[in-house]
Scaffold this motif. Structure first.
Motif, PDB file in Angstrom:
ATOM      1  N   ASP A   1      34.314   2.856  -3.471  1.00 58.19           N
ATOM      2  CA  ASP A   1      34.570   3.157  -2.060  1.00 58.19           C
ATOM      3  C   ASP A   1      33.313   3.049  -1.204  1.00 58.19           C
ATOM      4  O   ASP A   1      33.362   3.258   0.004  1.00 58.19           O
ATOM      5  N   LEU A   2      32.191   2.772  -1.855  1.00 61.01           N
ATOM      6  CA  LEU A   2      30.940   2.615  -1.139  1.00 61.01           C
ATOM      7  C   LEU A   2      30.556   3.910  -0.414  1.00 61.01           C
ATOM      8  O   LEU A   2      29.864   3.901   0.585  1.00 61.01           O
TER       9      LEU A   2
ATOM     10  N   PRO B   1      36.193  12.000   9.580  1.00 66.05           N
ATOM     11  CA  PRO B   1      37.493  11.955   8.886  1.00 66.05           C
ATOM     12  C   PRO B   1      38.376  13.118   9.337  1.00 66.05           C
ATOM     13  O   PRO B   1      39.042  13.026  10.347  1.00 66.05           O
TER      14      PRO B   1
ATOM     15  N   GLY C   1      41.539  12.031  11.377  1.00 67.59           N
ATOM     16  CA  GLY C   1      42.582  12.849  10.771  1.00 67.59           C
ATOM     17  C   GLY C   1      42.915  12.405   9.354  1.00 67.59           C
ATOM     18  O   GLY C   1      43.907  12.832   8.783  1.00 67.59           O
TER      19      GLY C   1
ATOM     20  N   ASN D   1      40.910   8.371   4.207  1.00 69.79           N
ATOM     21  CA  ASN D   1      40.899   7.042   3.596  1.00 69.79           C
ATOM     22  C   ASN D   1      41.558   5.963   4.445  1.00 69.79           C
ATOM     23  O   ASN D   1      41.974   4.944   3.945  1.00 69.79           O
ATOM     24  N   ASP D   2      41.666   6.207   5.746  1.00 72.56           N
ATOM     25  CA  ASP D   2      42.287   5.192   6.595  1.00 72.56           C
ATOM     26  C   ASP D   2      41.200   4.292   7.172  1.00 72.56           C
ATOM     27  O   ASP D   2      40.692   4.522   8.268  1.00 72.56           O
ATOM     28  N   ILE D   3      40.848   3.253   6.427  1.00 71.20           N
ATOM     29  CA  ILE D   3      39.721   2.433   6.886  1.00 71.20           C
ATOM     30  C   ILE D   3      40.071   1.676   8.165  1.00 71.20           C
ATOM     31  O   ILE D   3      39.207   1.431   9.001  1.00 71.20           O
ATOM     32  N   VAL D   4      41.343   1.336   8.298  1.00 69.10           N
ATOM     33  CA  VAL D   4      41.738   0.635   9.520  1.00 69.10           C
ATOM     34  C   VAL D   4      41.610   1.581  10.711  1.00 69.10           C
ATOM     35  O   VAL D   4      41.084   1.223  11.767  1.00 69.10           O
ATOM     36  N   GLY D   5      42.069   2.803  10.517  1.00 67.82           N
ATOM     37  CA  GLY D   5      41.980   3.800  11.581  1.00 67.82           C
ATOM     38  C   GLY D   5      40.532   4.081  11.938  1.00 67.82           C
ATOM     39  O   GLY D   5      40.185   4.203  13.120  1.00 67.82           O
TER      40      GLY D   5
ATOM     41  N   ASN E   1      39.248   1.277  13.989  1.00 66.72           N
ATOM     42  CA  ASN E   1      39.743   1.344  15.365  1.00 66.72           C
ATOM     43  C   ASN E   1      39.029   2.427  16.170  1.00 66.72           C
ATOM     44  O   ASN E   1      38.721   2.243  17.344  1.00 66.72           O
ATOM     45  N   LEU E   2      38.783   3.562  15.518  1.00 69.06           N
ATOM     46  CA  LEU E   2      38.098   4.637  16.224  1.00 69.06           C
ATOM     47  C   LEU E   2      36.667   4.211  16.572  1.00 69.06           C
ATOM     48  O   LEU E   2      36.165   4.506  17.651  1.00 69.06           O
TER      49      LEU E   2
ATOM     50  N   VAL F   1      33.403   3.040   5.659  1.00 70.77           N
ATOM     51  CA  VAL F   1      33.108   1.599   5.585  1.00 70.77           C
ATOM     52  C   VAL F   1      33.916   0.814   6.618  1.00 70.77           C
ATOM     53  O   VAL F   1      33.468  -0.205   7.125  1.00 70.77           O
ATOM     54  N   GLY F   2      35.109   1.301   6.901  1.00 73.42           N
ATOM     55  CA  GLY F   2      35.938   0.629   7.906  1.00 73.42           C
ATOM     56  C   GLY F   2      35.249   0.673   9.262  1.00 73.42           C
ATOM     57  O   GLY F   2      35.215  -0.320   9.999  1.00 73.42           O
TER      58      GLY F   2
ATOM     59  N   ARG G   1      32.233  -1.600   9.206  1.00 75.58           N
ATOM     60  CA  ARG G   1      32.609  -3.002   9.328  1.00 75.58           C
ATOM     61  C   ARG G   1      32.893  -3.356  10.786  1.00 75.58           C
ATOM     62  O   ARG G   1      32.533  -4.435  11.255  1.00 75.58           O
TER      63      ARG G   1
END
Ligand SMILES: Nc1ncnc2c1ncn2[C@@H]1O[C@H](COP(=O)(O)OP(=O)(O)OP(=O)(O)O)[C@@H](O)[C@H]1O
Ligand SMILES: [Mg+2]
Lengths: 503, 343, 311
Positions: free
Chosen positions: B55-56, B174, B206, B209-213, B216-217, B237-238, B241
């Protein structure tokens, strides 16, 4: 266009289901322009035979030939291609589609649906046979009679020249039935062949050229209509003489047992389906509710049974107010209930017959002791009911949903009447039931009346109402038009009241 | 027909399960497993992870720490097995109990959410050493380890404040709890100390593990002006990125040095040195101490390290780096104490 | 408060909302077709994960996000085929097969990633495509016309789905099969085939929704990347009453609320974060509760079809 069916022959058809021989070596034949009626008691195998002809079932033995050529019909679409159309006992319409969409369903092969052209073509057919339907209406908005017409148009639009109708009038009002009969006559005059299944002998006599009678899956007679009579047909079907039931004119009603006082209730669409209904049913009387279905009958039965909320007004059952009681309490108070939708409200289709027979009493003696089910008692009780009510079933363990339409009905009747209620609500109890069973049911209702039970009988069959009811009330748009002793009624007067016309 | 159906369903479920939860991913210790004779002197360690081994962040940092332990002590001396993706404490409990039954010496449940399951299970296996973190509550055979995330956060915050051009530092958090709160509070204090008029903006997704969220944040943070961002947990990491997409925007990583994946984006990192922590646990166990200690990770004992990305060294003003280094010394010497948020 | 909510911020909230709505829109439109034919596919989440992986993997190795899109469509179709086999041909309980598919997709995507990729790896995903002229319209331009092609695709699919459902023969068959398959069958509509087609099309869209996450948003892959979005998409189908426009409304409402709450947090407007993060759910549930009108769930939803069964 398909080759016209000049001659149909079904030969040696046999079909088995687990535990039942539904058709046994059945032969039928039919010529162009002929109307063949198929008669038989509930579970005799009529629907099965027609489903085979329409490609829904495959026969275990036997063959079908059209115009002398043997054909194998593997699916409904093959039947359609051969020019066979069927109006099913349970309608095969998609309620959320419009009339026109239902008619062209499965035929539209172009990428886009060409509703305009389709409408024109459908219109031609409806004009030719004088069928009035609004093509843009959704099917769920239509009355049962209109839905029936859609079914017929559907078959005609597919080029059917052999039309099968499975109990088409069972759910129709008398007027609608008459219209349908005229239509069928018109169609046969134009060279179409018709197979008609019906329990109503007067209709059979009025329209058919020939009658084939099935009993226990076998053909027991094939006669020309002109050479027979209603009585003879009844005897062939049931195997004994029939005597229609009549109430004895002695009438000693007791105290009121079920009262409705200015009852309002909403229908499924949110409008007032009952708009101030007041009725009194006394011990030992049968009160009939006449009216075209859809005028609040379903809701009336449901509010009494506690299945629908009363928005205003009061219901008193056996001396206690039951307006807000839960269904289980109402049952305890002594209400018997035969609902309109037998398959899903009255029974649990996947439960066995014995389970459905004790559904309302399984928790109390003699069927249960200290919450253990008493199998011996239950089984002997159930098998005696199956015998007494003539329920045709391979075994007591058979899931009720597998029975033929009329037999499901008998299961409910058997349960409700033997529970010895103080009041009984029966909604269309003889719809789709064969004449033998109808006679039996009428005698049972009259017996209940003699035993002091108050009966509310909802029916569209005026003959039924006038032959066994003491009083008749006419329901129109959620209101009671008039309540009168049966002696003061006649068909014309009832017909007018049912149409909402007061003189 | 029915048979085929049953078979299909069975195969289906089987596939789903074997491929699914990924329990028992043996890791880097396949050679060690085949030597049962050497059992006596071999330390057997089981690791239970809430997320993945790669998960880095939090989980991977521990996995790499254990690899380092194996390397230093010898692969024949240390056996490591890992179960990942055990986010639910119930599933994790089952795995932990199984490892204990199989006779593992040290079982590391790498998440604060495992505290109560451990308390429960540890009683039944008094000879086994358990460890979890972050946390401070211990039992005779449970160690609690506890990174002083606020210290590293403070230093990263100072660095950010003195490096930002827009004057806004964004945090992609998170869930508002535990380590994330500690870290964020440290950053906030560090930013305030670094430059008075730089703002810290904290927002949470919230989820852990929501890397997309998280991505976006981070985009929202940047569109509202942040040019240096940071955040903890495996979803970070999300966010990193997303920051890497934009020139002139930088990321500060925590738990682990993430500069390997985004060499042009990560300025600096707070990294945990789990090798030291685990080695300490092994030593204590050898001395007969099976648990009962609250092990903090600090700059003082080198269990927390501050790492700079050499490639971006020129992006950090010299005085910023000097100030940060000074503050680090002050933390080590005890002169400077970073406040913990009061709950 | 009024000071911080300037027009740039509002544009950012709205543009982000549209971007966030895209995966829901794609997956929910797909699920709408599936459910309209009478099958509910609870495996959307698993299909999205596979689509996300496939899109990511193809982009990583072939260097083109467009090929990633194609890969996700193919994987989606295969997953749909699997679901159709189990739930339509073998008539397994749909809810259970869907959950099975979800677990299968999750497990398999994680496994493939571990085997063939390894650690965190970035890709170059889809870029925003400015639509000439339109993107210059003040206010609306940056909101609607400066997005990547999957966003445009999702938006275009709304009217297109409506058109397909209500104007084409195939759509008519789908609506019939989902409401009364026995009736459709007696008229020669191939119920099984229509359900296969819908499951495949629906799953392709779910795959695409997954690909949007990896190649249109995160530009990387990680385990469980969907984080529950597939299930939200299913809920949005109910919210949208099985209609494309309803689904558009639901997706936008949910995503705009999400985008809005993020910005509220970021700007430090005094609002408890716990409430902020559940805001999208609250808004959606409240909207669901107060929206009125008849619910037309496909009547045959969830029921396997077998010719000639009774009861
Ligand atoms: N799909 C089926 N599965 C099992 N049994 C069946 C099935 N279809 C019909 N049967 C059985 O075959 C027998 C004949 O049924 P069928 O429906 O043909 O009777 P019917 O003459 O149409 O009766 P009704 O007048 O009540 O409609 C019944 O005993 C019924 O239970
Ligand atoms: Mg029948």
């Amino acid at each position: 266009m398909v080759e016209k069916i000049q001659h149909l022959e079904m030969h040696g058809i046999t079909k088995r289901f687990p535990g039942v021989l539904s058709n046994n070596n059945v032969n039928i034949h039919l010529d162009a322009g002929e109307v063949l009626a198929i008669l038989g008691e509930n579970g005799a195998g009529k629907t099965t035979l027609m489903n085979i002809l329409y490609g829904l079932y495959q026969p275990d033995a036997g063959n079908i030939s059209l115009n002398g050529k043997k054909v194998k019909i593997n699916s409904p679409s093959e039947a359609i291609q051969l020019g066979i159309g069927m109006v099913h006992q349970h309608f095969m319409l998609v309620p959320t589609l419009t009339v026109c969409e239902n008619v062209i369903l499965g035929l539209s092969k172009t990428f886009l649906v060409d509703l305009k052209t389709a409408k024109k073509q459908v219109q031609e057919i409806t004009d030719k046979y004088g069928l009035a339907i609004n093509l843009d209406a959704y099917v769920w908005q239509l009355s049962v009679g209109e839905q029936q017409r859609v079914e017929i148009v559907k078959a005609l639009y597919r080029g059917a020249n052999l039309l099968i109708l499975d109990e088409p009038t069972a759910v129709l009002t008398p007027q609608e039935s008459n219209e349908l009969i005229l239509l069928l006559k018109n169609m046969s005059n134009q060279g179409n062949s018709i197979i008609l299944i019906s329990h109503k002998l007067n209709e059979v006599m009025a329209i058919s050229d020939r009658v084939t009678v099935l009993r226990d899956g076998e053909v027991c007679a094939d006669v020309n209509t002109l050479e027979t009579s209603q009585e003879a047909l009844a005897r062939l079907m049931v195997g004994r003489d029939m005597a229609p039931c009549r109430r004895d004119s002695e009438f000693f009603p007791g105290k009121p047992i079920l009262e409705l006082q200015d009852v309002f209730a909403k229908g499924d669409m949110g409008t007032d389906a009952l708009a101030g209904v007041s009725l009194t049913i006394r011990e030992g009387e049968i009160l009939g509710i006449a009216g075209v279905s859809g005028n609040g009958q379903k809701e009336l039965a449901e509010v009494i049974g506690g299945l629908r909320k009363v928005s205003k007004g009061k219901i008193v059952l056996n001396g206690k107010e039951s307006t807000k009681m839960a269904p289980a309490r109402i049952i305890e108070q002594g209400l018997g209930y035969i609902p309109e939708d037998r398959l899903h409200v009255g029974t649990i289709p996947s439960f066995s017959i014995w389970e459905n027979l004790i559904l309302k009493d399984h928790h109390q003696p003699p069927f249960a002791k200290r919450s253990l089910l008493q199998n011996r008692v239950i089984m002997s009780h159930s098998s005696s009911l199956v015998e007494k009510y003539g329920i045709k079933t391979p075994s007591l363990e058979t899931p009720t949903g597998r029975l033929s339409g009329g037999n499901i009905q008998r299961v409910i009747l058997a349960r409700e009447i033997t529970r010895n209620p103080v009041a009984l609500v029966a909604a269309y109890p003889t719809r789709g039931v064969d004449i033998g069973a109808t006679e039996y049911l009428h005698s049972k209702l009259l017996e209940a009346r003699r035993n002091g039970i108050g009966v509310l009988l909802i029916s569209e069959d005026l003959e039924e109402l006038t032959s066994i009811c003491d009083r008749i009330a006419v329901l129109y748009e959620g209101k009671i038009m008039k309540v009168m002793p049966v002696e003061e009624t006649d068909e014309r007067l009832l017909g007018l009241l049912m149409a909402g016309i007061v003189e | 027909m029915k048979k085929v159906l049953t078979l299909m369903l069975a195969v289906f479920t089987l596939l789903a399960f074997t491929a699914g939860c990924g329990t028992n991913t043996t890791d880097a210790s396949k050679t060690a497993e085949t030597a049962p004779q050497a059992k006596a002197e071999k330390v057997r360690i089981a690791l239970v992870l809430p997320a993945t081994v790669d998960d880095l962040a939090w989980c991977q940092s521990m996995v790499e720490g254990l690899k380092a332990v194996q390397k230093t002590m010898g692969e024949d001396k240390v056996e490591v097995v890992t179960s990942e993706k055990l986010g639910s404490a119930v599933d994790a409990g089952a795995a932990i109990r199984q490892y204990a039954t199989q006779g593992y010496d040290i079982i590391i449940a790498h998440g604060s959410q495992y505290q109560s399951v451990l308390m429960d299970i540890a009683k039944d296996f008094p000879k086994t050493t358990f460890a979890y973190g972050s946390g401070f509550e211990t039992a005779p055979n449970i160690f609690a380890y506890d990174p002083q995330a606020q210290d590293g956060g403070y230093l990263l915050g100072m660095l950010a404040a003195m490096t930002t051009k827009s004057g806004i530092v964004g945090i992609v958090g998170p869930v508002e709890s535990g380590d994330a709160v500690k870290f964020n509070s440290g950053v906030q204090q560090g930013v305030a100390k670094g430059k008075a008029d730089v703002k810290t903006r904290i927002a949470y997704t919230g989820s852990f593990n929501d890397i997309v969220g998280a991505g976006n944040l981070a985009k929202t943070q940047m569109s509202a002006g942040a040019d240096i961002l940071t955040g903890s947990s495996q979803q970070a990491v999300g966010a990193m990125r997303a920051v890497a997409e934009n020139k002139g925007k930088y990321w500060l990583s925590t738990d682990m040095d993430q500069s390997s994946v985004a060499p042009d984006t990560v300025l600096a990192a707070q990294a945990y040195n789990w090798e030291k922590v685990v080695t300490k646990i092994i030593d204590l166990r050898k001395q007969g101490i099976l648990g009962g200690q609250h092990l903090t990770l600090t700059f003082a004992d080198g269990t927390i390290e501050l790492k700079y990305n050499e490639k971006l060294a020129d992006k950090i003003p010299a005085e910023a780096k000097a100030a940060v280094e000074q503050a680090k010394q002050d933390i080590i010497s005890g002169k400077l104490k970073v406040e913990l948020p009061k709950k | 408060m009024e000071g911080v909510m300037n027009s740039a911020i509002i544009i950012s909230i709205l543009a982000t909302g549209i971007r966030l709505a895209t995966p829901y829109l794609l997956a929910a439109l797909g699920e709408m077709f599936t459910q309209r034919s009478g099958v509910y596919n609870l495996g959307v989440e698993g299909i999205m994960m596979m689509g996300a992986f496939a899109g990511f993997f193809a982009t990583l190795h072939l260097g083109s996000p467009l090929l990633g899109i194609i890969a996700s469509l193919i994987i989606g179709a295969l997953m749909g085929l699997l679901m159709a086999l189990v739930s339509v041909t073998f008539k397994a309980e749909q809810g259970i097969s869907g959950i099975g598919l979800y677990m299968f997709g999750w497990g398999l995507s994680g496994l493939l990633y571990r085997l063939y990729v390894g650690g965190i790896t970035s890709i170059d995903g889809l870029k925003e495509v400015k639509i000439p002229l339109l993107s210059n319209i003040p206010f609306l331009g940056p909101i609607f016309f400066n997005q990547n092609i999957l966003v445009y695709t999702a938006l275009a699919l709304v009217p297109l789905s409506g058109f397909i459902l209500y104007k084409t023969s195939w759509g008519l068959n789908v609506r019939a099969v989902g409401n009364k398959p026995e009736a459709a069958d007696t008229l020669g509509v191939n119920v099984v085939r229509i359900r296969y087609e819908c499951l495949i099309v629906g799953s392709m869209l779910a795959g695409l929704a997954g690909a949007f996450l990896t190649i249109g948003q995160a530009n990387m892959y990680a385990d469980n990347i969907t984080a529950g979005r597939g299930f939200i998409a299913i809920a949005l189908v109910y919210f949208g009453r099985w209609s494309p426009w309803g689904i558009l409304l639901g997706s936008l409402l949910f995503s705009m609320a999400d985008s809005f709450q993020s910005m509220v947090q970021v700007l430090g407007i005094n609002f408890p974060y716990e409430l902020a993060v559940i805001l999208p759910y609250v808004v959606t549930i409240v909207a669901l509760a107060i929206s009125f009108g008849r619910v037309w769930a496909p009547a045959a939803l969830g029921k396997p079809f077998q010719r000639g069964t009774r009861g």
